[in-house]
Structures are given as structure tokens and as C-alpha cells.
Motif scaffolding. Sequence first.
Motif, PDB file in Angstrom:
ATOM      1  N   GLY A   1      86.214  -5.293  26.828  1.00 41.91           N
ATOM      2  CA  GLY A   1      85.868  -4.028  26.200  1.00 41.91           C
ATOM      3  C   GLY A   1      86.032  -4.065  24.695  1.00 41.91           C
ATOM      4  O   GLY A   1      86.206  -5.125  24.090  1.00 41.91           O
ATOM      5  N   ALA A   2      85.996  -2.887  24.092  1.00 43.34           N
ATOM      6  CA  ALA A   2      86.045  -2.773  22.640  1.00 43.34           C
ATOM      7  C   ALA A   2      87.470  -2.889  22.125  1.00 43.34           C
ATOM      8  O   ALA A   2      88.429  -2.471  22.778  1.00 43.34           O
ATOM      9  CB  ALA A   2      85.437  -1.440  22.206  1.00 43.34           C
ATOM     10  N   SER A   3      87.602  -3.431  20.938  1.00 41.36           N
ATOM     11  CA  SER A   3      88.902  -3.526  20.268  1.00 41.36           C
ATOM     12  C   SER A   3      89.222  -2.192  19.593  1.00 41.36           C
ATOM     13  O   SER A   3      88.390  -1.272  19.589  1.00 41.36           O
ATOM     14  CB  SER A   3      88.842  -4.637  19.210  1.00 41.36           C
ATOM     15  OG  SER A   3      88.092  -4.205  18.084  1.00 41.36           O
ATOM     16  N   PRO A   4      90.411  -2.064  18.990  1.00 43.26           N
ATOM     17  CA  PRO A   4      90.714  -0.828  18.252  1.00 43.26           C
ATOM     18  C   PRO A   4      89.716  -0.515  17.144  1.00 43.26           C
ATOM     19  O   PRO A   4      89.593   0.639  16.734  1.00 43.26           O
ATOM     20  CB  PRO A   4      92.102  -1.110  17.672  1.00 43.26           C
ATOM     21  CG  PRO A   4      92.732  -2.043  18.668  1.00 43.26           C
ATOM     22  CD  PRO A   4      91.610  -2.918  19.131  1.00 43.26           C
ATOM     23  N   ARG A   5      88.982  -1.538  16.666  1.00 45.64           N
ATOM     24  CA  ARG A   5      87.939  -1.248  15.675  1.00 45.64           C
ATOM     25  C   ARG A   5      86.883  -0.310  16.255  1.00 45.64           C
ATOM     26  O   ARG A   5      86.229   0.440  15.520  1.00 45.64           O
ATOM     27  CB  ARG A   5      87.271  -2.533  15.204  1.00 45.64           C
ATOM     28  CG  ARG A   5      88.116  -3.392  14.281  1.00 45.64           C
ATOM     29  CD  ARG A   5      87.252  -4.409  13.536  1.00 45.64           C
ATOM     30  NE  ARG A   5      88.069  -5.358  12.820  1.00 45.64           N
ATOM     31  CZ  ARG A   5      88.348  -6.586  13.243  1.00 45.64           C
ATOM     32  NH1 ARG A   5      87.866  -7.004  14.393  1.00 45.64           N
ATOM     33  NH2 ARG A   5      89.095  -7.396  12.525  1.00 45.64           N
ATOM     34  N   GLY A   6      86.693  -0.350  17.582  1.00 48.11           N
ATOM     35  CA  GLY A   6      85.736   0.546  18.206  1.00 48.11           C
ATOM     36  C   GLY A   6      86.154   1.999  18.065  1.00 48.11           C
ATOM     37  O   GLY A   6      85.330   2.876  17.751  1.00 48.11           O
TER      38      GLY A   6
END
Length: 340
Positions: A271-276
Motif C-alpha cells: 500500500g501507500a507510504s505516509p507520503r500518501g
Amino acid sequence: MTADTSTQAATFPSQTLASDEMAGAEATLESLTRYFDATVVGQPRLRRALMATVLSRGHILVESVPGLAKTLAASTLARSVDASFARIQCTPDLLPSDIIGTEVFDPATSSFRTELGPVHAHFVLLDEINRSSAKTQSAMLEAMQEHQTTIGGTSHPLPAPFVVMATQNPIEEEGTYVLPQAQMDRFLIKEVVDYPKPADEIEVLNRIERGTFETPGPPVATTADILRLQALCSRVHVKDSIKRYIVELINVTRRPGDFLGSEHARWIEYGASPRGAIAFMQVARSNALLAGRNHVVPDDVVSMRHSILRHRLVLTFEAMAEQIKPDDLIDAIFDAVPTP
């Protein structure tokens, strides 16, 4: 997916944007919009993505088949601002020093001097970024993330604002290099441009016939205007319920088996990292400012969901083999989380 904005506005703290600040932002944004539309026909979604990227202090990756005005759109937005602009045509033999610069020996002084590369501009267009090698692509990581370059052990700050607008062609594989996920994640938005509508294509032909495709005039904004818009954007109010909504959405991408049906969960590997999550909040603020609001509503999060997540989901080999579209999975993710 709407909200009672009048009720929300009454509860906001006093440090939110004042009416005169909103009026100034609206005037500048309208000027930039008119400039863009005078050159680029029928790409309102791309215009919105580009402007949201600039307001959010981010970078954008634009993907489409050749001839759909990717380069024109990026260069038009850059020309609308009285700022430095550099266009880099990426090729397999492009070197990192061709982008960031290098040290050059000066025989007159018997010493080295630093020659800064084209990346040291306010707006940088990387045309066909996937044609450059992985080594050259990696040269952009420090610039995009840290807003600086390092040449000969010395750091050189990049100007502000600094925006990278990269394009890539998805249908040609000869002489191309897939962007690594670490670099893809640095792009705030990945916008996919589709073919124009017939009416828009007729307008393109008409403008060519009339000879009205020239630059629509001098810049309509300055770097100070852009920095002011960015500062205003960072003050757009985001309620805690919206922040929780964003985090819940990102959490679904990381644990699809707990929230999605098996027909969707099996397609997502990572899934997406915290940047997402950061990207969702930044873009939501930009969308609110573009809409003339000083606060974020759920639609500001939902409206650009595909552009924010499509390059952050890592699909399984099975999903790629069956040509599963990331946008369909993103819709399923949003369906799984109640809108506040």
C-alpha cells in the motif's frame, strides 16, 4: 459527498484565511487559469492537477500517449509565471551531471568552478523521464525531496518555488527504464491524460488554422505570487475528522484483506507510504483554495483520489498479468471507508 460548509466555517479558528486573502488568491488563480486555457484546449483536469501541484509545493508526473499536449501544458503553466524555466529532454545517454551540474576545471585560475545544471530553475520539465537511465533518474531524488543538489561535496539550494513536471510515454518500451517506486513516491500526483473530446479536437484544428496557438502574452504572476499562494494553501483548515478519513483510507491500502473483498484484496501487494497521507492533505488544501474555500471538505479528498494513489499502489504480478486497473482498486478502497 458534500458537507454543510456554512456550519463548518462558523467553527473555524480565527487564524484561517481572511476574505481579502481569499480574494487575492482567487484573482491570481483566475489569471493563471485564463493563461493556460488560452493555449491548452480541453484539459481542465490536467490544469487542475498542475495547479494543485504548484500550490502544494509538490511535483507531478504526467502520462499519456504522444501528442496529447503533456509538454505544452507543463511549459504553458511555467511560462505563465515570471520565473526561470528549464526543459530537459531525457535520453538513454543523459548523465546525472547533465541535470544537476558538475565541477569544471578553469585553466586560467588552475582551479575548479561549479557549473550548475538546468535543474536549478523554478520550473523544471523532464520530458520523457522514463527514457533516462536509473542512475540519471536517481540524480533527481535529492533535488525533488531536499530541494538541493550536491556537487563535489557542496550542497547548492534550489530556488523557491521549485516544481518538477515530468512526462512519460507508457506505450513505448524500447529504450525506456521503469521508474523505481522510491522515485514514483516522490511525485505528489500522477495524472493520466486521455484523448481529447471531438469538440476539443475541432477547436485545436480551428486554432491552428487561425494561427492563435502562440504564447498568450507576458507572464501573469510572479514567483512572489506563487510563494504567497503556497503560504495561503498551507493555512487552509483541515478538520480532525478529515485527517482521520485520510489515514483510514491509507490504512486500507496497507491491509486490504481486512477491509476489501477477496476479489480486490488479492490484487494489492503493497500500500501507500505516509507520503500518501501527506499528499492527500496537501492536495485537499489546494482543491479547497482553487474552489474559493478556506477549509477542506470531503470532496476535496475524493476528487483527485486516482491521481494521488495510482502510482503508490504496488500491484501483484497476477494483477499486472490480468491488466487490473489501479483506478478500479482505488474506487473500491474509497467505497470501504465511510465519508465523514
